[in-house]
Design a protein around this motif. Structure first.
Motif: not given
Length: 278
Positions: A92-104, A143-156
């Motif tokens: 879960y955490a890794d997948t959501l982090g990579r999804v958020a990074s692609l979007a960012a 862990a998923a929260e932390q992953a999306v926070r470190h995805s490069g998204m400007a605002q989370v």
């Protein structure tokens, strides 16, 4: 586009919702009715076609399949709402982090992640500062929260949701006829109807905090709530052993920040009204 959207946000109302399910689909319809241009993802071709007819661009996307090398052009938006529950996603955490990074990488600026109050362990009242999971589910969610926070998204913004009820989720069926511990533990719940009021109000603002709890201010015991819920649906009441202090989620910061009260402030009245509606 409504005056409310023009005056409360300097961001164009353009939203993509990953996960058009129990929350994502009615949220998409609510936003579309308010003038947002909405796109989203689902695993169902039939649902995608139905939503397209309703003006919502829907793409079939299985998040457990290998992710694309780039974010799809038809899902580029100012804001991404992640409404994907952990039970439906591998790693879960890794997948959501990579999804958020692609979007960012393609310019998506904001991410609203529907997290959960399972990040709180222990007993007593829990505010946004008290995240300390004591279960595998809670650890996975944090862990998923932390992953999306470190995805490069400007605002989370991580929106920590309490137990979800309303819509197709009938609480009378949850525990009917079964035996459980912790009958005196308080329930922490939020109704779909309140989420569909709060989330559009959040999206209309640009001064997002990092995290907010969503939990109605009424916390009856599990014994009281689930017994009443089952009996109102002519189902066998659950049986509870022992008591238990449990934890109570404080969702008041959200209400203060938005200047918007919870509509559901009495779960017994809500159950009775839901029963009367059929």
């Amino acid at each position: 586009m409504s005056t409310e959207l023009r005056t409360e946000s300097n961001l164009e109302p353009n939203v993509v919702i990953m996960g058009l399910g129990w929350l994502g689909e009615p949220l998409a319809k609510t936003l579309h009715a308010r003038g947002y241009r909405v796109a989203g993802t689902t695993t169902s071709q039939e649902k995608a076609e139905r939503l397209r007819l309703e003006g919502i661009k829907a793409r079939v996307w299985d998040i457990n399949a290998p992710l694309p090398s780039a974010w799809p052009a038809d899902l580029v938006a100012n804001t991404l709402v992640l409404c994907v529950p952990p039970g439906k996603v591998d790693d879960y955490a890794d997948t959501l982090g990579r999804v958020a990074s692609l979007a960012a990488r393609v310019g998506v600026q904001r991410l609203l992640f529907t997290s959960a109050t399972s990040v709180y362990g222990g007993l007593g009242c829990k505010t946004e500062a008290d995240a300390a999971p004591d279960s595998p589910r809670g650890e996975r969610m944090l862990a998923a929260e932390q992953a999306v926070r470190h995805s490069g998204m400007a605002q989370v913004l991580c929106l920590r949701l309490s137990g979800l009820v309303g819509g197709s989720r009938e609480p009378g069926r949850f525990l009917a006829g079964r035996r459980f511990d912790g009958g005196e533990e308080p329930v922490n719940l939020v109704a779909q109807e309140d989420l569909l009021r709060f989330i559009p109000a959040i999206l209309a603002r640009h001064d997002w905090p990092d995290v907010l709890n969503v939990s109605a201010p009424h916390h009856p015991s599990r014994r009281e709530f689930y017994t009443r819920a089952a009996l109102l649906r002519d189902l066998p009441a659950p049986l509870f052993d022992g008591g238990g202090e449990g934890k109570r989620i404080d969702g008041s910061a959200l209400s203060r920040w938005l200047g918007l009260d919870y509509r559901v402030t009495d779960w017994f009245a809500w159950l009775a009204a839901r029963k009367a509606q059929g």
